[in-house]
Write a protein that holds these residues in place. Structure first.
Motif: not given
Length: 142
Positions: A122-132
């Motif tokens: 139920s955990e939400v994980r995100t990464n912040r990739p470089e915005r194209p």
């Protein structure tokens, strides 16, 4: 552990009713068929466990009154060989609706520490990739 007993069924629905629905032999004995009632209780409890295991660790340390009530309603429905009375059928459907609400977390049982630990799913994980597309990469277009 059974969520209800033959005595509780007798207290709620009467011995006469239990005799009427369980005395199915070739010759009437005028007694409650305890094996049939025990089987109905076991089947009801298995159904209840199926709903509860979604949210609670089984077996329950103590049986909440709500679970006993649901077991009584489902057991008497299961004990009928033929079409159950309208009230018993309505109680059965209401019990299934309540079990569904328990499994979805809309109704919570009053049990200390019985809800199983979260699996982490139920955990939400995100990464912040470089915005194209950014102001720097769009220079000349904007």
């Amino acid at each position: 552990m059974a969520y209800c007993t033959l005595q509780e069924l007798t207290d709620r629905y009467s011995e006469r009713m239990l005799i009427d629905i369980s005395d199915r032999g070739e010759e009437a004995t005028g007694a409650v068929d305890e094996a049939l009632i025990d089987r109905a209780i076991a089947d009801a409890d298995a159904l209840i466990d199926g709903y509860l295991k979604v949210r609670y660790a089984l077996p329950l340390a103590s049986v909440p009154r709500l679970v006993t009530d649901l077991s009584l309603r489902i057991s008497i429905y299961y004990a009928h060989a033929h079409v159950a009375a309208e009230k018993i059928t309505a109680d059965y459907k209401d019990a299934l609706r309540t079990l569904g609400e328990i499994s979805r977390g809309l109704v919570q049982l009053d049990l200390d520490g019985a809800e199983p630990a979260a699996s982490g799913a139920s955990e939400v994980r995100t990464n912040r990739p470089e915005r194209p597309l950014s102001a720097a990469t769009m220079k000349g277009y904007i």
